[in-house]
Scaffold this active site. Sequence first.
Site, PDB file in Angstrom:
ATOM      1  N   GLN A 199       3.232   6.354 -13.408  1.00  0.00           N
ATOM      2  CA  GLN A 199       1.597   7.128 -13.357  1.00  0.00           C
ATOM      3  C   GLN A 199       1.941   7.450 -12.534  1.00  0.00           C
ATOM      4  O   GLN A 199       1.858   6.864 -10.930  1.00  0.00           O
ATOM      5  CB  GLN A 199       1.093   6.241 -13.848  1.00  0.00           C
ATOM      6  N   SER A 207      -2.837   7.442  -8.337  1.00  0.00           N
ATOM      7  CA  SER A 207      -3.277   6.809  -6.676  1.00  0.00           C
ATOM      8  C   SER A 207      -2.552   7.483  -5.638  1.00  0.00           C
ATOM      9  O   SER A 207      -2.385   8.244  -6.149  1.00  0.00           O
ATOM     10  CB  SER A 207      -3.134   5.240  -6.492  1.00  0.00           C
ATOM     11  N   SER A 244       4.868   2.903 -10.008  1.00  0.00           N
ATOM     12  CA  SER A 244       5.646   2.105 -10.446  1.00  0.00           C
ATOM     13  C   SER A 244       6.714   2.997 -10.655  1.00  0.00           C
ATOM     14  O   SER A 244       6.526   3.641 -11.854  1.00  0.00           O
ATOM     15  CB  SER A 244       4.786   0.874 -11.190  1.00  0.00           C
ATOM     16  N   GLU A 303      -4.421   0.840 -20.505  1.00  0.00           N
ATOM     17  CA  GLU A 303      -3.882   0.973 -19.572  1.00  0.00           C
ATOM     18  C   GLU A 303      -4.617  -1.330 -19.034  1.00  0.00           C
ATOM     19  O   GLU A 303      -3.471  -1.644 -19.094  1.00  0.00           O
ATOM     20  CB  GLU A 303      -3.936   1.750 -18.747  1.00  0.00           C
ATOM     21  N   ASN A 339     -10.072  -5.580 -10.221  1.00  0.00           N
ATOM     22  CA  ASN A 339     -10.870  -6.762 -10.718  1.00  0.00           C
ATOM     23  C   ASN A 339     -12.235  -6.163 -10.482  1.00  0.00           C
ATOM     24  O   ASN A 339     -12.955  -6.742 -11.236  1.00  0.00           O
ATOM     25  CB  ASN A 339     -10.372  -8.139 -10.815  1.00  0.00           C
ATOM     26  N   GLU A 340     -12.396  -5.544  -9.340  1.00  0.00           N
ATOM     27  CA  GLU A 340     -13.625  -5.658  -8.637  1.00  0.00           C
ATOM     28  C   GLU A 340     -14.706  -4.396  -9.747  1.00  0.00           C
ATOM     29  O   GLU A 340     -15.271  -4.500  -9.784  1.00  0.00           O
ATOM     30  CB  GLU A 340     -14.103  -5.284  -7.019  1.00  0.00           C
TER      31      GLU A 340
HETATM   32  C1  LIG Z   1       1.851  -3.931  -8.455  1.00  0.00           C
HETATM   33  C2  LIG Z   1       0.726  -2.344  -8.600  1.00  0.00           C
HETATM   34  C3  LIG Z   1       1.303  -1.241  -9.127  1.00  0.00           C
HETATM   35  C4  LIG Z   1       0.524   0.123  -9.703  1.00  0.00           C
HETATM   36  N1  LIG Z   1       1.236   0.665 -10.001  1.00  0.00           N
HETATM   37  C5  LIG Z   1       0.917   1.984  -9.736  1.00  0.00           C
HETATM   38  C6  LIG Z   1       1.432   3.337 -10.764  1.00  0.00           C
HETATM   39  O1  LIG Z   1       1.938   3.207 -11.438  1.00  0.00           O
HETATM   40  N2  LIG Z   1       0.405   4.647  -9.797  1.00  0.00           N
HETATM   41  C7  LIG Z   1      -0.742   4.406  -9.500  1.00  0.00           C
HETATM   42  O2  LIG Z   1      -0.941   6.248 -10.052  1.00  0.00           O
HETATM   43  N3  LIG Z   1      -1.103   3.410  -8.827  1.00  0.00           N
HETATM   44  C8  LIG Z   1      -0.266   2.124  -9.181  1.00  0.00           C
HETATM   45  N4  LIG Z   1      -1.148   1.132  -8.195  1.00  0.00           N
HETATM   46  C9  LIG Z   1      -2.481   1.827  -7.380  1.00  0.00           C
HETATM   47  C10 LIG Z   1      -3.493   1.356  -7.834  1.00  0.00           C
HETATM   48  O3  LIG Z   1      -3.892   1.678  -9.286  1.00  0.00           O
HETATM   49  C11 LIG Z   1      -4.301   0.665  -6.786  1.00  0.00           C
HETATM   50  O4  LIG Z   1      -3.638  -0.196  -6.266  1.00  0.00           O
HETATM   51  C12 LIG Z   1      -5.751   0.564  -7.161  1.00  0.00           C
HETATM   52  O5  LIG Z   1      -6.565   1.321  -8.201  1.00  0.00           O
HETATM   53  C13 LIG Z   1      -6.385   0.278  -5.978  1.00  0.00           C
HETATM   54  O6  LIG Z   1      -6.689   1.067  -4.885  1.00  0.00           O
HETATM   55  P1  LIG Z   1      -6.330   1.947  -3.673  1.00  0.00           P
HETATM   56  O7  LIG Z   1      -5.174   0.352  -3.376  1.00  0.00           O
HETATM   57  O8  LIG Z   1      -6.564   2.310  -3.303  1.00  0.00           O
HETATM   58  O9  LIG Z   1      -7.479  -0.550  -3.183  1.00  0.00           O
HETATM   59  P2  LIG Z   1      -9.010   0.445  -2.875  1.00  0.00           P
HETATM   60  O10 LIG Z   1      -9.014   1.703  -3.469  1.00  0.00           O
HETATM   61  O11 LIG Z   1      -9.067   1.012  -1.033  1.00  0.00           O
HETATM   62  O12 LIG Z   1      -9.082  -1.238  -2.729  1.00  0.00           O
HETATM   63  C14 LIG Z   1      -9.274  -1.870  -2.152  1.00  0.00           C
HETATM   64  C15 LIG Z   1     -10.560  -3.438  -2.214  1.00  0.00           C
HETATM   65  O13 LIG Z   1     -11.850  -2.546  -2.110  1.00  0.00           O
HETATM   66  C16 LIG Z   1     -12.347  -3.091  -3.000  1.00  0.00           C
HETATM   67  N5  LIG Z   1     -13.269  -2.085  -3.830  1.00  0.00           N
HETATM   68  C17 LIG Z   1     -13.452  -0.829  -3.564  1.00  0.00           C
HETATM   69  N6  LIG Z   1     -14.416  -0.052  -4.162  1.00  0.00           N
HETATM   70  C18 LIG Z   1     -14.978  -1.036  -4.851  1.00  0.00           C
HETATM   71  C19 LIG Z   1     -16.423  -1.069  -5.027  1.00  0.00           C
HETATM   72  N7  LIG Z   1     -16.630  -0.163  -5.802  1.00  0.00           N
HETATM   73  N8  LIG Z   1     -16.499  -1.826  -5.508  1.00  0.00           N
HETATM   74  C20 LIG Z   1     -16.300  -3.999  -4.468  1.00  0.00           C
HETATM   75  N9  LIG Z   1     -15.433  -3.493  -4.484  1.00  0.00           N
HETATM   76  C21 LIG Z   1     -14.605  -2.675  -4.668  1.00  0.00           C
HETATM   77  C22 LIG Z   1     -11.497  -2.994  -4.019  1.00  0.00           C
HETATM   78  O14 LIG Z   1     -11.617  -3.776  -5.444  1.00  0.00           O
HETATM   79  C23 LIG Z   1      -9.947  -3.758  -3.669  1.00  0.00           C
HETATM   80  O15 LIG Z   1     -10.414  -4.945  -3.285  1.00  0.00           O
HETATM   81  C24 LIG Z   1      -0.398   0.081  -8.039  1.00  0.00           C
HETATM   82  C25 LIG Z   1      -0.650  -1.168  -8.308  1.00  0.00           C
HETATM   83  C26 LIG Z   1       0.012  -2.002  -8.152  1.00  0.00           C
HETATM   84  C27 LIG Z   1      -0.843  -3.628  -6.692  1.00  0.00           C
END
Ligand SMILES: Cc1cc2nc3c(=O)[nH]c(=O)nc-3n(C[C@H](O)[C@H](O)[C@H](O)COP(=O)(O)OP(=O)(O)OC[C@H]3O[C@@H](n4cnc5c(N)ncnc54)[C@H](O)[C@@H]3O)c2cc1C
Length: 380
Positions: free
Chosen positions: A123, A126, A158, A241, A364-365
């Site tokens: 996928q 991100s 992933s 998902e 989860n947020e």
């Molecule tokens: C094990 C694993 C597998 C993954 N696999 C894939 C994959 O296969 N393909 C893919 O595309 N992505 C993948 N991801 C990425 C994942 O989808 C993102 O890490 C996730 O969506 C969070 O985005 P970010 O890391 O940019 O964090 P951010 O969006 O920068 O968030 C950082 C923190 O801020 C909080 N936050 C952000 N906005 C808000 C809001 N509006 N209200 C409250 N809190 C908020 C978040 O909850 C988090 O705690 C994977 C991640 C992990 C850990």
Amino acid sequence: MDFDPQVVEFRAEVADWLAEHVPDTPLPSIDTAEGFALHRSWEAELAAARLAAVSWPAEYGGRGASLVQWLVFEEEYWAAGAPGRVNQNGLFVLAPTLFGHGTAEQLARILPPMARAEQVWAQAWSEPGAGSDLAGIRSRAARTEGGWLLSGQKTWSSRATFADRAFGLFRSDPAAGRHHGLTYLMFDLRADGVTVRPILQLDGEPGFAEIFLDEVFVPDADVIGEPGDGWRIAMSTTEHERGLSLRSPGRFMAVAARLIDLWQRIGDPTDTALANRVVDAWIGARAYQLHGFRMASRVDADASVAARSSLAKVFWSELDLAIHETALDLLGPRAELRGECGPDGRWLDGYLFAMAGPIYAGTNEIQRNILAERVLGLPR
Ligand SMILES: Cc1cc2nc3c(=O)[nH]c(=O)nc-3n(C[C@H](O)[C@H](O)[C@H](O)COP(=O)(O)OP(=O)(O)OC[C@H]3O[C@@H](n4cnc5c(N)ncnc54)[C@H](O)[C@@H]3O)c2cc1C
């Protein structure tokens, strides 16, 4: 709960097959080249028995199983200690999206090799600046003759290090608003212009990758839905998902059963606080199981099931973490053992992965925001 005779028969067939075929020793990590190849072969074995995607129609390699049968399959699968699903992003995330929005040609071309794991999918959603804020996607799809040219950077993909193909969202109309002008496309990870750079995760293996795209050609046939309609289709992907599809109750029933086994082997019966946590873990897994069967029997009738996948996601990810934390507390100093040290060592590996549950598939947020606004109707 009473199951139809058909379901009971199906459960027995699946259990028998698994008892005969599940490897005696766990396969190496899916995130290593060797482990990935062995998991791919396992998927081919499942597919040959038409057990890789039981709920799909027979023409694509499935058995047309009902949702209840699928839940039962999952219970047996995880209880048997069968290998993790290397093609889970294809089987449980992309395939349901294609059933909803793909063409007949796409279903016929893409699903059979997916079931046999000849094509393993990653996928690619991100980006460095677009995780929770998915509408912030900047990778582009520019129109060219017969298709599109993809450019930009994806991250945290992933299994992309070893996978064959990927699906993702791309900005096809930079002038449109944030949730508009996005197109949902599939591309080959080995095509000209694609660079996959592995990212080492906490356990030292390349479980993720960054994907760099430099004018990668994708034919029109690999657009899902209409160009520009990607956001709407992506939202339907997230239901699969976050909900039952990617993380079925059977998984957590199996891990809760292992926790009870651990308690019975090494637990201190006078430690009521820890005993209560073991019981809570079992109740949580059982509650998710019953929730799954309830959803399966209501799925057609209840249109609001979609938003509730967020509820499932918060529940299973926090349950998984609680089960693993309880196991590590039970193990005491032995909690530091890793997988190669025998069955007790599997708990630390499981814990490292469980820690990611509240992050992947949308944090989860964010799920709590969705529940507050769309299910409870609270103000934004
Ligand atoms: C094990 C694993 C597998 C993954 N696999 C894939 C994959 O296969 N393909 C893919 O595309 N992505 C993948 N991801 C990425 C994942 O989808 C993102 O890490 C996730 O969506 C969070 O985005 P970010 O890391 O940019 O964090 P951010 O969006 O920068 O968030 C950082 C923190 O801020 C909080 N936050 C952000 N906005 C808000 C809001 N509006 N209200 C409250 N809190 C908020 C978040 O909850 C988090 O705690 C994977 C991640 C992990 C850990």
